[in-house]
Design an enzyme around this catalytic site. Sequence first.
Site, mmCIF file in Angstrom:
data_model
loop_
_atom_site.group_PDB
_atom_site.id
_atom_site.type_symbol
_atom_site.label_atom_id
_atom_site.label_comp_id
_atom_site.label_asym_id
_atom_site.label_seq_id
_atom_site.Cartn_x
_atom_site.Cartn_y
_atom_site.Cartn_z
ATOM 1 N N ARG A 112 -56.494 5.043 3.685
ATOM 2 C CA ARG A 112 -56.257 6.036 2.558
ATOM 3 C C ARG A 112 -57.079 5.600 1.372
ATOM 4 O O ARG A 112 -57.409 6.483 0.553
ATOM 5 C CB ARG A 112 -54.828 5.745 2.132
ATOM 6 C CG ARG A 112 -53.891 6.689 3.418
ATOM 7 C CD ARG A 112 -52.474 6.412 3.195
ATOM 8 N NE ARG A 112 -51.789 6.985 4.246
ATOM 9 C CZ ARG A 112 -50.408 7.024 4.190
ATOM 10 N NH1 ARG A 112 -49.748 6.248 3.481
ATOM 11 N NH2 ARG A 112 -49.980 7.709 5.098
ATOM 12 N N HIS B 190 -48.809 6.297 -4.353
ATOM 13 C CA HIS B 190 -47.794 6.641 -3.107
ATOM 14 C C HIS B 190 -47.042 5.754 -2.881
ATOM 15 O O HIS B 190 -45.902 5.887 -2.501
ATOM 16 C CB HIS B 190 -48.839 7.300 -2.158
ATOM 17 C CG HIS B 190 -48.149 7.517 -0.926
ATOM 18 N ND1 HIS B 190 -47.264 8.404 -0.656
ATOM 19 C CD2 HIS B 190 -48.235 7.026 0.521
ATOM 20 C CE1 HIS B 190 -46.758 8.569 0.470
ATOM 21 N NE2 HIS B 190 -47.414 7.494 1.234
ATOM 22 N N GLY C 248 -32.916 -1.646 4.207
ATOM 23 C CA GLY C 248 -31.469 -1.988 3.676
ATOM 24 C C GLY C 248 -30.560 -1.604 4.993
ATOM 25 O O GLY C 248 -29.659 -2.612 5.196
ATOM 26 N N SER D 193 -45.616 2.009 6.875
ATOM 27 C CA SER D 193 -44.550 1.966 5.995
ATOM 28 C C SER D 193 -43.085 2.136 6.797
ATOM 29 O O SER D 193 -42.193 1.349 6.827
ATOM 30 C CB SER D 193 -44.814 2.742 5.022
ATOM 31 O OG SER D 193 -44.496 4.128 5.355
ATOM 32 N N LEU D 194 -43.101 3.070 7.638
ATOM 33 C CA LEU D 194 -41.597 3.243 8.347
ATOM 34 C C LEU D 194 -41.521 1.994 9.225
ATOM 35 O O LEU D 194 -40.475 1.456 9.241
ATOM 36 C CB LEU D 194 -41.481 4.487 9.174
ATOM 37 C CG LEU D 194 -41.402 5.568 8.232
ATOM 38 C CD1 LEU D 194 -41.636 6.918 9.264
ATOM 39 C CD2 LEU D 194 -40.155 5.689 7.535
ATOM 40 N N SER E 295 -48.725 15.392 4.334
ATOM 41 C CA SER E 295 -49.063 14.054 5.332
ATOM 42 C C SER E 295 -50.610 13.981 5.849
ATOM 43 O O SER E 295 -51.105 14.739 6.043
ATOM 44 C CB SER E 295 -48.066 14.270 6.210
ATOM 45 O OG SER E 295 -48.239 13.255 7.383
ATOM 46 N N ARG F 224 -52.493 -0.149 2.803
ATOM 47 C CA ARG F 224 -51.329 0.014 4.125
ATOM 48 C C ARG F 224 -51.983 1.074 4.747
ATOM 49 O O ARG F 224 -52.407 2.242 4.505
ATOM 50 C CB ARG F 224 -49.964 0.379 3.509
ATOM 51 C CG ARG F 224 -48.937 0.814 4.665
ATOM 52 C CD ARG F 224 -47.572 1.091 4.027
ATOM 53 N NE ARG F 224 -47.563 2.014 3.260
ATOM 54 C CZ ARG F 224 -47.448 3.506 3.780
ATOM 55 N NH1 ARG F 224 -47.651 3.637 5.037
ATOM 56 N NH2 ARG F 224 -47.329 4.343 2.882
ATOM 57 N N LEU G 107 -34.313 2.574 4.801
ATOM 58 C CA LEU G 107 -34.688 2.335 6.109
ATOM 59 C C LEU G 107 -34.179 0.608 6.188
ATOM 60 O O LEU G 107 -33.554 0.198 7.332
ATOM 61 C CB LEU G 107 -35.887 2.804 6.526
ATOM 62 C CG LEU G 107 -36.058 3.172 7.948
ATOM 63 C CD1 LEU G 107 -35.315 3.897 8.451
ATOM 64 C CD2 LEU G 107 -37.676 3.341 8.127
ATOM 65 N N GLY H 289 -29.726 -0.998 -1.820
ATOM 66 C CA GLY H 289 -30.720 0.070 -1.489
ATOM 67 C C GLY H 289 -30.188 0.458 -0.035
ATOM 68 O O GLY H 289 -30.023 -0.397 0.974
#
Lengths: 250, 207, 584
Positions: free
Chosen positions: C287, C354, C17, C393-394, C252, C388, C15, C12
């Site tokens: 969310r 998502h 990996g 997530s980033l 977003s 989350r 980000l 992968g």
Amino acid sequence: MALQKTVTFIIERQDSPTGKPYTQEFELPWRPALNVVAALMEIQKNPVTKDGKRVAPVVWECNCLEKVCGACMMVINGKAQQACCALVDKLKQPIHLAPARTFPVIRDLLIDRTVMFENLKRIQGWINVDGTWEVRIPPRQNPNTAATAYEISHCMTCGCCLEACPNVGPQSDFIGPSPIAQAYMYNINPLGEYDKANRLNALMAKGGITSCGNSGNCVKACPKGIKLTTYLAQINRDVNIQALKNIFDH
Amino acid sequence: MFNITFYLRRLHSLVGLFMGAFLMVHIGNNSAVLLGPDMMNMVIGTMDKMPMFIRLPIELGLIAAPFGFHALYGVYIALQARNNPIRYGYLQNWQFTLQRWTAWYLLVFLIWHVYYLAIHTRITGIHLCFEFLQSYLSNPVYWVLYVLGMWAAIFHFTNGINTFCMTWGIAKGPRIQMVINMACMGLCGALCLETLALMLVYILPIF
Amino acid sequence: MAKKRFKVIVVGGGLSGLMAALKICEAGSEVDIFSYCPFKRSHSLCAQGGMNACMDTKGEHDSIYEHFDDTVYGGDFLADQVAVKGMCEGAPALVRMFDRMGVPFTRSAEGVLDLRNFGGQKNKRTVFAGSTTGQQLLYALDEQVRKWETKGQVKTHVFWEFLKIIKNKEGVCCGIVAQNMNSMEIEAFRADAVILATGGPGMIFGRCTASTICNGSAVSAVYQQGARIANPEFVQIHPTAIPGSDKNRLMSEACRGEGGRIWVYKDGKPWYFLEEMYPAYGNLVPRDIASRAIYDVCVNQHLGVNGENKVYLDLSHIPADYLEKKLGGILEMYSEFMGEDPRKVPMEIYPSVHYSMGGIWVDRKHNTNIPGLLASGECDHQYHGANRLGANSLLSAAYSGTISGPEALKWAETGDRGSAISDGELEEARMECVHEYERILKMDGEENARQLYHELGELMNRYVTIERVNADLDYCYEEVKKILARWDNIGVTDRGKWANQECMFVRQLRNMILYALVVIKAARLRDESRGAHFKREFPTRDDEHFLKETIANYDPKTEDPIITYGDFDHSIIKPRPRNYAVAK
């Protein structure tokens, strides 16, 4: 009863990297907001040509379908663009799809863009940080410079500008517009500036910026609206200064 | 660090501009015909008065050599392109394509032009004058090829100024690039009209 | 004395990996990265809004503890708190690292990093680069990895599909088998450790906000080889996506972070239902809460726009130049795909699948239960619990890479790795995959793989998303099992030797079906409502029975998942009721 509205595609295909290109025609039902990738997905579900022949599904590359990954670039009605945001309603029918032959074709619409990533090595496309560890507070940056960098950093290595550029292709060693604009982006970074001379010298070598013939196609083809010709002119300016430095500084 | 490609390409650009300057002088001389055959013959006569030991080095060193370089390197440049104005029919791309097409034409045209009017006439001792040119250009094919040759040279030069401004990083933004382009094309149009007028002198009973 | 060089395989190129790969290179070892696509096209780039980190540059006295607490509370107390704490503590340093790498973060007039609001957080804590933060972060790591590639420490295998891991006699992972997606050759590769960073399984839901490459196939493959999956039932539904027939495009959360409001007409007047239901957080509720409210307004109250399942996301009251600066790219995307200008008219949006909070079970160091195999990024189950927070997530992707990379090396150096595999064993593993592929190439049954996939997506989207009903889940499970049985009867039309995407898809499809079963079964058995998992039959959180991680093991005989529950660390912040109507 109204006749079902349809969309016709004429797709240039090729079975292997060395295979002979041929075309096939597909017809599928129209639907609102249909884009080229969605249409290819429909063909993939039921790969039958207009004359009823069952064929292998069309091969192409796509990932995000949001115009950020750059994968689905192909030549649609003669112009290189992202297939995911090419809305069928805005295209003249029949819609011609062809691979971007500036690059080697692997199969059908799938192409090999390795050269684009290799080009990023040629221009030293990175900020030469010491490491991922914490060093100190990073340098401040003029927000306007950051905004310019942000614009250029939208480049998704799709290859539209290379496909549109008459000077890029198997006949030439021109690096193409996108990596040159990228080099400018690294050059204006407060840390990236340290390697500016290296990048400019790389761009002065054979196949670098000097191979640009100012056709101006790149800026029109760029799906991200990056002002490529402006940055090419800026790099032209920078290499001139660099050339003087090369002569008079040593 | 010296990148030979870079210097050659920039030299090609500069030499192009120099050739353009020569072209302007040449057109200026030729325009004498607009004032009548006598004027034209006088201009040619002034040139002929220059002694050969001065004229030849100038012709070889300042015209033939730069032209040879510009032409040879230009062939290499033109071979790097695969013109695509049909697919990408933007104005600038047509200019790019025309720059190359005119270059090919000029290469052949100038060899013919220079051989016949500068070399052949000298070897055979033909006296260059309005009357000789008039009879030469009375061949409609020659006349058309000459007009095209002049137009090609004018376009190649004026468009060359335009791209020179980009190549040297003088005109950076889209607006200034457009302004310069329009100015260059305006100059191109004006010069083309002028050369058309002077060429008409040779075939129309004006004087 | 030079340290011994190890070889780690990272599967992968997103980000996580790439972050792991950088850490390994810096420690002097070598990395082979396998990816479906050039790294710059990985799904990380679809993250738009930003990355959370307590930078506290807005005079709000933000603290790392607040970030930690918001994340745990937002995740409905199902996340391992020690892991989350580590992530929140590591966040500001990561931002500074990205900044040094040249990420064009949006900056304030003074030239420092700008921050914006995001859901489930009261303080401005989200650094961002316009509306393409993921793209910019991914490119920065891609560039650094490219630098290492020129130094010879990274070898890239782009357009290679991971097929399975290779285990030695002791069951230790010591390599992988992969297939070149262009030439179709299958090869086996040795490694001292393997890190999976293959992202989420969004595609099992048919339409979702994920890229077409996010199929969960690699996770499913290692699950079938004995890796555990944890918390698979927690699938985030993003409240604001543009519904589409080919995919749902993300709009977003930054739209709401920058002041966007959600509403529908009620009795002829705009009804800002989120602001009314959750006065403390308003449009910036997490969310899961927002999605459920939109679902309720559309499905139960029939108040959707024009009677369809859509609500308005309104930015039209915000000055256009401000929007251009902060959200430019995504507003253009909306105009491009929908033909209307969101600066002038409200956007029409609806929730969409998502993100998967669950994934391969990992410990705090990202080791899976298979020795020598690690997992990081969205494909692991760490950090987010039952829901989350946006812009985490980033952070979790990048942060997990900083953990998994060094941990892989530690394993390579000090782990109990058992016997080395012989060339014969390697070849045997390879041939197994070759035979499997050749079987697929010869399939000539009645079923159409794309049709099966379509049915799978429809089922999953209908029964396993916002509201879950036990009877429906039972039905759904049986139907998906039928699809699994029908898979054997697929016929392929493409027998080509180059880039045979159809045969690769058939293989992925089986993995996707098996993953779907895990999600359905886990959802069926969790009789409570927590975070993204909501059952009307069990509307409250049940800490007594379900303050536990769901663990799924593969049963090779029946192909069903075996669900058990495991403990995790929730000792730092005592679980408390989650209520976004009031400030916490």
